[in-house]
Design a protein around this motif. Structure first.
Motif, PDB file in Angstrom:
ATOM      1  N   ALA A 270      -3.519  -0.121  -3.457  1.00  0.00           N
ATOM      2  CA  ALA A 270      -2.969  -1.420  -3.059  1.00  0.00           C
ATOM      3  C   ALA A 270      -2.507  -2.151  -4.313  1.00  0.00           C
ATOM      4  O   ALA A 270      -3.249  -2.225  -5.299  1.00  0.00           O
ATOM      5  CB  ALA A 270      -4.028  -2.233  -2.323  1.00  0.00           C
TER       6      ALA A 270
ATOM      7  N   HIS B 222      -4.726   0.987  11.137  1.00  0.00           N
ATOM      8  CA  HIS B 222      -5.293   2.295  10.800  1.00  0.00           C
ATOM      9  C   HIS B 222      -4.214   3.388  10.854  1.00  0.00           C
ATOM     10  O   HIS B 222      -4.179   4.286  10.002  1.00  0.00           O
ATOM     11  CB  HIS B 222      -6.436   2.637  11.764  1.00  0.00           C
ATOM     12  CG  HIS B 222      -7.649   1.792  11.565  1.00  0.00           C
ATOM     13  ND1 HIS B 222      -7.802   0.574  12.202  1.00  0.00           N
ATOM     14  CD2 HIS B 222      -8.758   1.963  10.802  1.00  0.00           C
ATOM     15  CE1 HIS B 222      -8.964   0.041  11.837  1.00  0.00           C
ATOM     16  NE2 HIS B 222      -9.560   0.868  10.992  1.00  0.00           N
TER      17      HIS B 222
ATOM     18  N   LEU C 140      -4.562   6.361  -1.233  1.00  0.00           N
ATOM     19  CA  LEU C 140      -3.667   5.217  -1.301  1.00  0.00           C
ATOM     20  C   LEU C 140      -4.170   4.173  -2.292  1.00  0.00           C
ATOM     21  O   LEU C 140      -5.379   4.078  -2.557  1.00  0.00           O
ATOM     22  CB  LEU C 140      -3.525   4.568   0.083  1.00  0.00           C
ATOM     23  CG  LEU C 140      -2.927   5.463   1.171  1.00  0.00           C
ATOM     24  CD1 LEU C 140      -3.020   4.771   2.525  1.00  0.00           C
ATOM     25  CD2 LEU C 140      -1.481   5.819   0.855  1.00  0.00           C
TER      26      LEU C 140
ATOM     27  N   LEU D 117      -8.056  -4.943   3.597  1.00  0.00           N
ATOM     28  CA  LEU D 117      -8.409  -4.225   2.370  1.00  0.00           C
ATOM     29  C   LEU D 117      -9.860  -4.489   2.000  1.00  0.00           C
ATOM     30  O   LEU D 117     -10.588  -3.572   1.590  1.00  0.00           O
ATOM     31  CB  LEU D 117      -7.484  -4.654   1.229  1.00  0.00           C
ATOM     32  CG  LEU D 117      -5.997  -4.318   1.414  1.00  0.00           C
ATOM     33  CD1 LEU D 117      -5.178  -4.915   0.274  1.00  0.00           C
ATOM     34  CD2 LEU D 117      -5.789  -2.812   1.502  1.00  0.00           C
TER      35      LEU D 117
ATOM     36  N   VAL E  66       0.853  -1.190   0.000  1.00  0.00           N
ATOM     37  CA  VAL E  66       0.000   0.000   0.000  1.00  0.00           C
ATOM     38  C   VAL E  66       0.888   1.239   0.000  1.00  0.00           C
ATOM     39  O   VAL E  66       1.824   1.359   0.809  1.00  0.00           O
ATOM     40  CB  VAL E  66      -0.942  -0.004   1.217  1.00  0.00           C
ATOM     41  CG1 VAL E  66      -1.617   1.354   1.387  1.00  0.00           C
ATOM     42  CG2 VAL E  66      -1.991  -1.108   1.074  1.00  0.00           C
TER      43      VAL E  66
ATOM     44  N   LEU F   6      -8.787   1.294   3.246  1.00  0.00           N
ATOM     45  CA  LEU F   6      -8.233   2.421   2.488  1.00  0.00           C
ATOM     46  C   LEU F   6      -9.288   3.416   2.021  1.00  0.00           C
ATOM     47  O   LEU F   6      -8.956   4.406   1.374  1.00  0.00           O
ATOM     48  CB  LEU F   6      -7.466   1.909   1.257  1.00  0.00           C
ATOM     49  CG  LEU F   6      -6.354   0.886   1.488  1.00  0.00           C
ATOM     50  CD1 LEU F   6      -5.608   0.628   0.194  1.00  0.00           C
ATOM     51  CD2 LEU F   6      -5.404   1.342   2.585  1.00  0.00           C
ATOM     52  N   LYS F   7     -10.553   3.169   2.343  1.00  0.00           N
ATOM     53  CA  LYS F   7     -11.634   4.019   1.864  1.00  0.00           C
ATOM     54  C   LYS F   7     -11.407   5.484   2.264  1.00  0.00           C
ATOM     55  O   LYS F   7     -11.105   5.795   3.411  1.00  0.00           O
ATOM     56  CB  LYS F   7     -12.972   3.537   2.426  1.00  0.00           C
ATOM     57  CG  LYS F   7     -14.176   4.287   1.884  1.00  0.00           C
ATOM     58  CD  LYS F   7     -15.478   3.702   2.422  1.00  0.00           C
ATOM     59  CE  LYS F   7     -16.677   4.434   1.865  1.00  0.00           C
ATOM     60  NZ  LYS F   7     -17.958   3.885   2.398  1.00  0.00           N
TER      61      LYS F   7
ATOM     62  N   SER G 212      -8.997   7.413   1.284  1.00  0.00           N
ATOM     63  CA  SER G 212      -7.596   7.835   1.282  1.00  0.00           C
ATOM     64  C   SER G 212      -7.087   7.976  -0.148  1.00  0.00           C
ATOM     65  O   SER G 212      -7.758   7.583  -1.107  1.00  0.00           O
ATOM     66  CB  SER G 212      -6.727   6.822   2.038  1.00  0.00           C
ATOM     67  OG  SER G 212      -6.561   5.642   1.257  1.00  0.00           O
TER      68      SER G 212
ATOM     69  N   VAL H 141      -1.946   3.184   7.804  1.00  0.00           N
ATOM     70  CA  VAL H 141      -2.581   3.789   6.635  1.00  0.00           C
ATOM     71  C   VAL H 141      -2.443   5.306   6.675  1.00  0.00           C
ATOM     72  O   VAL H 141      -2.137   5.954   5.655  1.00  0.00           O
ATOM     73  CB  VAL H 141      -4.062   3.361   6.549  1.00  0.00           C
ATOM     74  CG1 VAL H 141      -4.832   4.225   5.564  1.00  0.00           C
ATOM     75  CG2 VAL H 141      -4.158   1.888   6.154  1.00  0.00           C
TER      76      VAL H 141
ATOM     77  N   ARG I 184       1.068   5.689  -1.650  1.00  0.00           N
ATOM     78  CA  ARG I 184       0.364   6.803  -2.291  1.00  0.00           C
ATOM     79  C   ARG I 184       0.337   6.604  -3.804  1.00  0.00           C
ATOM     80  O   ARG I 184       1.214   5.946  -4.379  1.00  0.00           O
ATOM     81  CB  ARG I 184       1.063   8.120  -1.956  1.00  0.00           C
ATOM     82  CG  ARG I 184       0.845   8.593  -0.528  1.00  0.00           C
ATOM     83  CD  ARG I 184       1.734   9.796  -0.222  1.00  0.00           C
ATOM     84  NE  ARG I 184       1.517  10.882  -1.174  1.00  0.00           N
ATOM     85  CZ  ARG I 184       0.738  11.934  -0.950  1.00  0.00           C
ATOM     86  NH1 ARG I 184       0.098  12.050   0.201  1.00  0.00           N
ATOM     87  NH2 ARG I 184       0.610  12.886  -1.856  1.00  0.00           N
TER      88      ARG I 184
ATOM     89  N   ALA J  80      -0.435   7.550   3.974  1.00  0.00           N
ATOM     90  CA  ALA J  80      -1.141   8.632   3.274  1.00  0.00           C
ATOM     91  C   ALA J  80      -0.400   9.961   3.384  1.00  0.00           C
ATOM     92  O   ALA J  80      -0.526  10.824   2.519  1.00  0.00           O
ATOM     93  CB  ALA J  80      -2.557   8.768   3.829  1.00  0.00           C
TER      94      ALA J  80
END
Length: 298
Positions: free
Chosen positions: A260, A228, A258, A248, A171, A253-254, A256, A231, A173, A235
């Motif tokens: 995967a 968390h 980012l 996932l 994961v 990742l919702k 963000s 992540v 950016r 980010a």
């Protein structure tokens, strides 16, 4: 020969745990005088002093510590006898104490628990979330019946049931160079600034082992206490991280920036399993629970 009663042994283990007559009595739901009298009866029965009493402290004799340790085993096995009898009438009914690690619980249990409640409405499932080693210790001490964790890990004299594989994805950016790759190799991670969980989380060791990174030097990587937090750090451009598939799928990742990216070839990851004491009489129930978790996950 007269034998100690389970009640007397429970009083003794409670006092050993709390080191205070009042708190031990409260834990046993009796008065302090009742607990004290029960312990005196036990000492008279055994013909030995188990506890040294004073106004300020409770000190166990060497024999008292040994008998308290053995009493825990007796109480645990007596409890398992009762649970085995109950399970023979109706499996997965009554009390079950399940330990779960924090990198599994929040992502798997919301899918599993509603289906368990529907399939086994009489099951009273008590959950404990903690780090792997503490949960394994509690399992062997009898405080937990079984533990849901990630393998491989040292579990001592326990039985393990593999439920499913949980592969990792990298994961990062969207503007990271690795985001342009659709299929990664573990070598791609070797030189990247890697965000990991702190020591004590088995996911840290699984991620390092899966990518053949070994023990990275102190200060090489940035550590976090939860997925968390990992992540959030990724980010903010602090590095890349490895996230298990179940997290996932739970939309970690919702919202963000980012992405995967999966690994090619032999996918690095972990195996999710259920463990219990080899001496437990409830193996049939635990395997039934494992099958229910596996079915709910898929």
């Amino acid at each position: 020969m007269f034998l100690p009663t389970l009640k007397q042994l429970r009083y003794l283990t409670a006092l050993d745990e709390h080191k205070h007559f009042g708190r031990a009595a409260g834990a046993c739901f009796v008065s302090q005088s009742t607990l004290s009298a029960g312990l005196q009866e036990l000492e008279t029965l055994l013909g030995a002093s188990l506890v040294e009493r004073s106004n300020r402290s409770v000190v166990f004799t060497a024999l008292g510590r040994e008998i308290a340790a053995r009493a825990r085993v007796v109480l645990r096995e007596a409890q398992e006898l009762a649970e085995l009898a109950a399970a023979s009438k109706e499996p997965l009914s009554g009390t079950l104490r399940l330990g779960v690690i924090p990198t599994i619980g929040p992502f798997l249990l919301p899918k599993v628990l509603p289906k368990l409640r529907k399939a086994y409405p009489k099951l009273k499932l008590y959950l404990t979330e903690d780090l792997t080693q503490r949960l394994v210790d509690e399992l062997h001490a009898g405080a937990l019946d079984c533990v849901l964790l990630a393998l491989p890990v040292e579990i001592g004299e326990a039985e393990a049931m593999i439920l499913f594989d949980d592969p990792f994805a990298l994961v990062c950016r969207k503007d990271n160079a690795l985001a342009a790759k659709t299929r990664l190799s573990t070598g791609d991670v070797a030189e990247a600034p890697l965000l990991l969980l702190t020591d004590g989380h088995c996911l840290r060791d699984h991620a390092l082992d899966a990518c053949h990174l070994g023990r990275r030097p102190q200060g090489t990587d940035v550590a976090a206490t939860s997925l968390h937090t990992l992540v959030e750090m990724a980010a903010n451009g602090l590095g890349v991280t490895l996230i298990p598939k179940m997290a996932l799928e739970a939309k970690l990742l919702k919202g963000s920036e980012l992405v995967a990216r999966p690994f090619a070839g032999g996918k690095p990851g972990r195996r999710v399993g259920l463990i219990w004491r080899k001496t437990s009489a409830r193996e049939g129930e635990f395997r039934l629970l494992g099958e229910a978790i596996k079915a709910a996950h898929h």
